[in-house]
Design a protein around this motif. Sequence first.
Motif, PDB file in Angstrom:
ATOM      1  N   LEU A   1      -1.184  -4.476  -1.706  1.00 48.02           N
ATOM      2  CA  LEU A   1      -0.817  -3.298  -0.922  1.00 48.02           C
ATOM      3  C   LEU A   1      -1.965  -2.297  -0.927  1.00 48.02           C
ATOM      4  N   LYS A   2      -2.056  -1.558   0.168  1.00 46.28           N
ATOM      5  CA  LYS A   2      -3.127  -0.570   0.314  1.00 46.28           C
ATOM      6  C   LYS A   2      -2.538   0.727   0.844  1.00 46.28           C
ATOM      7  N   ALA A   3      -3.059   1.832   0.342  1.00 48.89           N
ATOM      8  CA  ALA A   3      -2.675   3.150   0.850  1.00 48.89           C
ATOM      9  C   ALA A   3      -3.935   3.934   1.151  1.00 48.89           C
ATOM     10  N   ARG A   4      -3.969   4.545   2.315  1.00 47.79           N
ATOM     11  CA  ARG A   4      -5.094   5.397   2.696  1.00 47.79           C
ATOM     12  C   ARG A   4      -4.521   6.657   3.349  1.00 47.79           C
ATOM     13  N   THR A   5      -4.937   7.811   2.870  1.00 46.69           N
ATOM     14  CA  THR A   5      -4.402   9.062   3.386  1.00 46.69           C
ATOM     15  C   THR A   5      -5.410   9.753   4.292  1.00 46.69           C
TER      16      THR A   5
ATOM     17  N   ALA B   1       4.159   4.388  -6.185  1.00 45.39           N
ATOM     18  CA  ALA B   1       4.850   3.873  -5.001  1.00 45.39           C
ATOM     19  C   ALA B   1       4.357   2.475  -4.637  1.00 45.39           C
ATOM     20  N   LEU B   2       3.044   2.239  -4.738  1.00 46.12           N
ATOM     21  CA  LEU B   2       2.503   0.912  -4.448  1.00 46.12           C
ATOM     22  C   LEU B   2       3.044  -0.116  -5.428  1.00 46.12           C
ATOM     23  N   ALA B   3       3.057   0.233  -6.722  1.00 48.77           N
ATOM     24  CA  ALA B   3       3.533  -0.708  -7.735  1.00 48.77           C
ATOM     25  C   ALA B   3       5.013  -1.011  -7.556  1.00 48.77           C
TER      26      ALA B   3
END
Length: 271
Positions: A168-172, A259-261
């Motif tokens: 999973l990836k998160a970019r703000t 949140a990703l975990a």
Amino acid sequence: MLPHSLDEAVHALARGPAVLPVAGGTDLMPRVNAGLLRPRALVGLSGLAELRQWQYEGRRLLIGAGVTWARLAGPDLAALVPALATAARQVGTPQIRMMGTLGGNLVARTREADAVPVLAALEATVSVLSPGGVREFLCDAAPAARLLPGELITGVRLPVLHGPQEFLKARTAAGFHATLALVADPAARGVRCAVGGVRPGAERTPGAERWLADRVDFGTGRLVDPEAPAHFGALVAEELSPGEGSRSTRAYEARVVAALARRAAERAFAG
């Protein structure tokens, strides 16, 4: 320079630190064009077929450093290493995925080296070659920092695990970037997790891994506690080494990683 063999390539690289290897060039050439790097010479690797292949070695895979993101995302490797394929599909544009390579990502001087947390979670080893011979090291941090002068990454060795894998990836909008890889090893009754992007390289969370593994029924592939994903997310965020920046920045990073975990655990063990 366009070498005709790996030996020729590593001997060319041994001429000095200003001689750099280039394959797809998707990370290197923008830095050269921006004046951030001034190499004395470039050693082109795109003609070396052995770097563009993958093969079985017993119960492990050897993936060449010249294998592209597009190749990593293909159905054959996706069936064997789904987390790496998922990461590959999220890299850049189709043109970048056609050109960019696994080896180039491992030596990229950026926290957005998305292959690193996947390989760290898989406990992959990185193979490097120099005029002095071959050596390997565990992909447990930023591989570029482990390279010695004149060494060339030739590939990675990783196990084939017959369990769920998530990336999973998160970019703000503020530029914050985080990645997380979660893999299960049913044969060892274990779970491995690595976080990337938040700190240089990838960081494992062994305490959270053991906690989650104790709550997985490896016979069914499901969690025995429905609240486990949320608690696992909190444990992963707590276990990361302290970061720089303000308290609010660190708190925000922790929320994103948690949140990703949580989401990765939910997806991996949904049954």
